[in-house]
Design a protein around this motif. Structure first.
Motif, PDB file in Angstrom:
ATOM      1  N   SER A 116       0.835  -1.196   0.000  1.00  0.00           N
ATOM      2  CA  SER A 116       0.000   0.000   0.000  1.00  0.00           C
ATOM      3  C   SER A 116       0.870   1.246   0.000  1.00  0.00           C
ATOM      4  O   SER A 116       2.101   1.179   0.079  1.00  0.00           O
ATOM      5  CB  SER A 116      -0.943  -0.007   1.205  1.00  0.00           C
ATOM      6  N   ALA A 117       0.231   2.391  -0.070  1.00  0.00           N
ATOM      7  CA  ALA A 117       0.967   3.642  -0.212  1.00  0.00           C
ATOM      8  C   ALA A 117       1.879   3.934   0.963  1.00  0.00           C
ATOM      9  O   ALA A 117       2.897   4.609   0.804  1.00  0.00           O
ATOM     10  CB  ALA A 117      -0.028   4.803  -0.396  1.00  0.00           C
ATOM     11  N   ASP A 118       1.537   3.433   2.155  1.00  0.00           N
ATOM     12  CA  ASP A 118       2.367   3.709   3.324  1.00  0.00           C
ATOM     13  C   ASP A 118       3.410   2.620   3.552  1.00  0.00           C
ATOM     14  O   ASP A 118       3.926   2.474   4.657  1.00  0.00           O
ATOM     15  CB  ASP A 118       1.503   3.887   4.578  1.00  0.00           C
ATOM     16  N   THR A 119       3.693   1.815   2.503  1.00  0.00           N
ATOM     17  CA  THR A 119       4.724   0.770   2.477  1.00  0.00           C
ATOM     18  C   THR A 119       4.333  -0.478   3.253  1.00  0.00           C
ATOM     19  O   THR A 119       5.100  -1.428   3.282  1.00  0.00           O
ATOM     20  CB  THR A 119       6.094   1.265   2.990  1.00  0.00           C
ATOM     21  N   HIS A 120       3.172  -0.517   3.881  1.00  0.00           N
ATOM     22  CA  HIS A 120       2.752  -1.722   4.571  1.00  0.00           C
ATOM     23  C   HIS A 120       2.196  -2.729   3.565  1.00  0.00           C
ATOM     24  O   HIS A 120       1.594  -2.357   2.560  1.00  0.00           O
ATOM     25  CB  HIS A 120       1.690  -1.414   5.626  1.00  0.00           C
ATOM     26  N   ILE A 121       2.398  -4.011   3.849  1.00  0.00           N
ATOM     27  CA  ILE A 121       1.906  -5.067   2.977  1.00  0.00           C
ATOM     28  C   ILE A 121       0.531  -5.494   3.452  1.00  0.00           C
ATOM     29  O   ILE A 121       0.330  -5.763   4.640  1.00  0.00           O
ATOM     30  CB  ILE A 121       2.861  -6.265   2.956  1.00  0.00           C
ATOM     31  N   VAL A 122      -0.428  -5.518   2.546  1.00  0.00           N
ATOM     32  CA  VAL A 122      -1.783  -5.938   2.883  1.00  0.00           C
ATOM     33  C   VAL A 122      -2.189  -7.044   1.913  1.00  0.00           C
ATOM     34  O   VAL A 122      -1.724  -7.099   0.775  1.00  0.00           O
ATOM     35  CB  VAL A 122      -2.787  -4.768   2.810  1.00  0.00           C
ATOM     36  N   GLY A 123      -3.046  -7.939   2.363  1.00  0.00           N
ATOM     37  CA  GLY A 123      -3.461  -9.044   1.520  1.00  0.00           C
ATOM     38  C   GLY A 123      -4.861  -9.506   1.866  1.00  0.00           C
ATOM     39  O   GLY A 123      -5.456  -9.082   2.860  1.00  0.00           O
ATOM     40  N   GLY A 124      -5.382 -10.382   1.061  1.00  0.00           N
ATOM     41  CA  GLY A 124      -6.713 -10.922   1.289  1.00  0.00           C
ATOM     42  C   GLY A 124      -7.110 -11.823   0.144  1.00  0.00           C
ATOM     43  O   GLY A 124      -6.278 -12.203  -0.691  1.00  0.00           O
ATOM     44  N   SER A 125      -8.368 -12.163   0.057  1.00  0.00           N
ATOM     45  CA  SER A 125      -8.840 -13.028  -1.012  1.00  0.00           C
ATOM     46  C   SER A 125     -10.342 -12.874  -1.173  1.00  0.00           C
ATOM     47  O   SER A 125     -11.044 -12.449  -0.250  1.00  0.00           O
ATOM     48  CB  SER A 125      -8.487 -14.491  -0.714  1.00  0.00           C
ATOM     49  N   VAL A 126     -10.833 -13.211  -2.352  1.00  0.00           N
ATOM     50  CA  VAL A 126     -12.270 -13.241  -2.636  1.00  0.00           C
ATOM     51  C   VAL A 126     -12.576 -14.587  -3.283  1.00  0.00           C
ATOM     52  O   VAL A 126     -11.741 -15.168  -3.990  1.00  0.00           O
ATOM     53  CB  VAL A 126     -12.702 -12.084  -3.564  1.00  0.00           C
ATOM     54  N   THR A 127     -13.776 -15.087  -3.027  1.00  0.00           N
ATOM     55  CA  THR A 127     -14.190 -16.380  -3.568  1.00  0.00           C
ATOM     56  C   THR A 127     -15.455 -16.202  -4.396  1.00  0.00           C
ATOM     57  O   THR A 127     -16.351 -15.441  -4.028  1.00  0.00           O
ATOM     58  CB  THR A 127     -14.433 -17.381  -2.423  1.00  0.00           C
ATOM     59  N   PHE A 128     -15.513 -16.903  -5.522  1.00  0.00           N
ATOM     60  CA  PHE A 128     -16.714 -16.870  -6.359  1.00  0.00           C
ATOM     61  C   PHE A 128     -16.925 -18.262  -6.951  1.00  0.00           C
ATOM     62  O   PHE A 128     -16.019 -19.114  -6.944  1.00  0.00           O
ATOM     63  CB  PHE A 128     -16.580 -15.824  -7.468  1.00  0.00           C
ATOM     64  N   GLY A 129     -18.122 -18.486  -7.419  1.00  0.00           N
ATOM     65  CA  GLY A 129     -18.433 -19.776  -8.010  1.00  0.00           C
ATOM     66  C   GLY A 129     -18.844 -19.633  -9.456  1.00  0.00           C
ATOM     67  O   GLY A 129     -19.570 -18.700  -9.812  1.00  0.00           O
ATOM     68  N   ILE A 130     -18.365 -20.538 -10.317  1.00  0.00           N
ATOM     69  CA  ILE A 130     -18.795 -20.574 -11.716  1.00  0.00           C
ATOM     70  C   ILE A 130     -19.842 -21.671 -11.840  1.00  0.00           C
ATOM     71  O   ILE A 130     -19.537 -22.866 -11.726  1.00  0.00           O
ATOM     72  CB  ILE A 130     -17.611 -20.851 -12.663  1.00  0.00           C
ATOM     73  N   GLY A 131     -21.088 -21.255 -11.992  1.00  0.00           N
ATOM     74  CA  GLY A 131     -22.177 -22.210 -12.118  1.00  0.00           C
ATOM     75  C   GLY A 131     -22.610 -22.846 -10.814  1.00  0.00           C
ATOM     76  O   GLY A 131     -23.577 -23.623 -10.799  1.00  0.00           O
ATOM     77  N   VAL A 132     -21.932 -22.561  -9.716  1.00  0.00           N
ATOM     78  CA  VAL A 132     -22.294 -23.131  -8.411  1.00  0.00           C
ATOM     79  C   VAL A 132     -22.145 -22.046  -7.362  1.00  0.00           C
ATOM     80  O   VAL A 132     -21.439 -21.046  -7.550  1.00  0.00           O
ATOM     81  CB  VAL A 132     -21.389 -24.332  -8.046  1.00  0.00           C
ATOM     82  N   ASP A 133     -22.821 -22.245  -6.226  1.00  0.00           N
ATOM     83  CA  ASP A 133     -22.613 -21.344  -5.098  1.00  0.00           C
ATOM     84  C   ASP A 133     -21.249 -21.636  -4.482  1.00  0.00           C
ATOM     85  O   ASP A 133     -20.858 -22.801  -4.350  1.00  0.00           O
ATOM     86  CB  ASP A 133     -23.696 -21.548  -4.040  1.00  0.00           C
ATOM     87  N   PRO A 134     -20.504 -20.601  -4.092  1.00  0.00           N
ATOM     88  CA  PRO A 134     -19.222 -20.847  -3.430  1.00  0.00           C
ATOM     89  C   PRO A 134     -19.442 -21.704  -2.187  1.00  0.00           C
ATOM     90  O   PRO A 134     -20.347 -21.460  -1.396  1.00  0.00           O
ATOM     91  CB  PRO A 134     -18.734 -19.449  -3.063  1.00  0.00           C
ATOM     92  N   SER A 135     -18.628 -22.702  -2.038  1.00  0.00           N
ATOM     93  CA  SER A 135     -18.838 -23.660  -0.944  1.00  0.00           C
ATOM     94  C   SER A 135     -18.476 -23.091   0.408  1.00  0.00           C
ATOM     95  O   SER A 135     -19.041 -23.483   1.427  1.00  0.00           O
ATOM     96  CB  SER A 135     -18.018 -24.925  -1.196  1.00  0.00           C
ATOM     97  N   ALA A 136     -17.533 -22.187   0.470  1.00  0.00           N
ATOM     98  CA  ALA A 136     -17.084 -21.647   1.770  1.00  0.00           C
ATOM     99  C   ALA A 136     -16.343 -20.359   1.527  1.00  0.00           C
ATOM    100  O   ALA A 136     -15.864 -20.085   0.429  1.00  0.00           O
ATOM    101  CB  ALA A 136     -16.183 -22.655   2.486  1.00  0.00           C
ATOM    102  N   ALA A 137     -16.259 -19.567   2.588  1.00  0.00           N
ATOM    103  CA  ALA A 137     -15.464 -18.345   2.508  1.00  0.00           C
ATOM    104  C   ALA A 137     -14.000 -18.706   2.342  1.00  0.00           C
ATOM    105  O   ALA A 137     -13.542 -19.713   2.867  1.00  0.00           O
ATOM    106  CB  ALA A 137     -15.655 -17.503   3.774  1.00  0.00           C
TER     107      ALA A 137
END
Length: 559
Positions: A116-137
């Protein structure tokens, strides 16, 4: 080289001033906010898409720097399905991960890790389903940097201690006790300060690349990410600081210290100290956000006041009081009174600049006691207050009028000397705590980027009510929980609920709701993303049974 510094103080001043200008120009090009926050994604987190998307896009609230090999899309079987050809928008706020064609139906997770702009490292994730509901976060990317984060905090504390011992001790000794500047203890203290600043700066440089790549100590040893760090504004500011520390070496020789009373050498020393403080301010939270020039000036004054105040205490503890106890030097009342005035001037500067800096990092005021940043700041203020109380109590005893004798005779007495000795030791011990807390404080994300208290609101539903709970009201992904209850608080089953979020600048954002298994009175969101702060309206269409349907709404604030 040393001789040139001795004989040409004006040239030294010019060199240091030029380097200071370069450092300021390098740092002034930084972005304009703090820890990056994921504003939105396509597909949305938790969404089901009927057809295969060509790419996954991640949009942040500020420009970010992608970390090589850290942003990817993987399937539920662990197979990587993006092409590896990451793209970024012109303004740096959106990362696009193109997907391989022909992906089968299933659940996929896009993980990201950016600087990020203040040099700190940030991370995460997003989940999606193709043709199905995402099974879990999605599970967040593993964090292997905990040990490095702790080491980084220690390195930051060493840097601040180095500022006190090098810049603060040098300034206090030159202004108040000139005979101290050439004492062996003082020279050792100055060199310790120089070494601590060098170690803290080198550690910050070496740790940055490994932390960006989510590595541990082996990554540090193989200089992982050093090239990326060197090419960043943060890395260049650290290199500038290292260069300045090398340039000031000739100023720390015995002969140069003895000449500090001369104007040329004093100006050279002052410019060198200012340049070092600028490099420290540029790598902090003050280089980002609103009013950056004013914030940098405030940060430099804050650092300078801290250095002189605590540096004066260090001189008293290590040199002045011990010499006075042994009878080598008298403790003159005039010098102690000047020190008192300077110390309280430094405290006043710390209060004013600290309040300004806090106003940039803490909004609203409730964030002061409900975020990690605010809690650490309160601890720091408490320790500083304890230092001031100790100083005031000691000053009253020291400056209390005594019958007979001059002020200098009274200061030379054992009782006054014991009071001063005890007071400066207490203040010095508390000062070490202040430096440690400050090191932790600068590593915390600002309260303005983390404040988002949970909220509970209700929406009327005929004779019943929908209780709405949002666990985190920070902009970005939000988990909305709904409970339909009657007047007595008993659950009321409903057939369906559709929802949308809207605000003055956004017409409507669809919110997908699913009910808890076996309980149609409780529903929760799977893909709610609120990209902007402000007052948002959650509109609900509730079908109770085939004959009853209601439209209702609830409002809450997003930060």
């Amino acid at each position: 080289m040393i001789r040139a510094f001795r004989t040409r103080p004006r040239l030294c001043t010019l060199v240091l001033a030029t380097l200071l200008s370069v450092v300021a120009l390098v740092g002034s090009a930084g972005p304009a906010s703090a820890h990056a926050v994921l504003d939105s994604s396509s597909p949305q987190d938790g969404a089901k898409v009927d057809s295969e998307p060509a790419a996954v896009s991640l949009t942040f609230d500020e420009a970010v720097q992608p970390i090589p090999a850290s942003d990817e899309v993987i399937s539920s079987t662990g197979e990587r399905v993006d092409t590896g050809q990451l793209r970024q928008s012109a303004d740096g706020t959106t990362i696009v991960l193109p997907l391989r064609p022909g992906l089968p139906a299933g659940t996929y997770s896009a993980t990201w890790r950016v600087v990020s702009a203040d040099t700190h490292i940030v991370g995460g994730s997003v989940t999606f389903g193709i043709g199905v509901d995402p099974s879990a976060a999605p599970a967040p990317p593993p964090d292997r940097t905990r040990a490095l984060d702790v080491t980084g905090d220690v390195a930051q504390g060493l840097l601040y201690l180095g500022i006190v011992l090098l810049i603060g001790v040098g300034a206090a000794a030159a202004w108040l006790w000139p005979w101290v500047i050439t004492a062996r203890r003082t020279r050792l203290t100055l060199w310790c300060g120089w070494l601590l600043m060098m170690v803290g700066t080198l550690a910050a440089f070496l740790l940055q690349g490994a932390r960006a790549q989510d590595g541990s100590w082996p990554a540090v040893l193989r200089l992982a990410g050093a090239g990326e760090t060197l090419g960043s504004a943060f890395g260049q500011e650290l290199i500038a600081r290292l260069a300045l520390l090398l340039l000031v070496i000739p100023l720390l020789t015995s002969a140069s210290l003895a000449r500090l009373r001369r104007l040329g050498h004093a100006v050279t020393g002052a410019v060198a100290a200012l340049a070092l403080l600028v490099t420290v301010a540029l790598t902090g939270h003050e280089s980002i956000g609103p009013d950056v020039p004013l914030a940098l000036i405030s940060a430099i004054l804050h650092l300078a006041a801290m250095a002189v105040w605590l540096g004066g205490l260090a001189v008293l503890v290590t040199v002045v009081v011990p010499f006075a106890r042994r009878g080598g030097r008298e403790l003159h009342s005039a010098a102690m009174k000047r020190w008192s005035y300077i110390a309280y001037s430094c405290v006043a500067c710390l209060v004013v600049t600290g309040e300004f800096q806090a106003s940039r990092q803490i909004d609203p005021v409730q964030a002061l006691w409900s975020t990690g940043y605010g809690a650490v700041l309160l601890i720091k203020l408490g320790v500083v207050a304890a230092m001031l109380v100790a100083a005031v109590l000691a000053q009253r005893r020291v400056l209390a009028p005594a019958p007979g004798g001059t002020d200098d005779e009274r200061f030379a007495g054992g009782d006054v000397l014991s009071v001063i000795r005890r007071s400066v030791r207490i203040e010095a011990a508390l000062a070490v705590v202040v430096l440690a807390v400050t090191a932790v404080l600068v590593s915390e994300p600002p309260a303005t980027t983390t404040y988002g208290p949970p909220v509970d609101v209700e929406a009327p539903l005929g004779a019943d009510v929908v209780h709405v709970h949002v666990d985190d009201t920070r902009r970005g992904r939000q988990d909305v929980e709904l409970d339909v209850i009657d007047g007595a608080g008993r659950p009321v089953p409903v057939q369906a609920i559709t929802a949308a979020l809207s605000t003055a600048s956004v017409a409507a954002l669809g919110v997908r709701l699913v009910n808890d298994p076996g309980d149609t009175s409780r529903w929760h969101s799977t893909n709610a993303v609120v990209p902007l702060p402000g007052i948002w309206t959650l509109t609900l269409d509730v079908t109770v049974d085939p004959t009853q349907a209601y439209a209702t709404a609830a409002r809450y604030r997003v930060w």
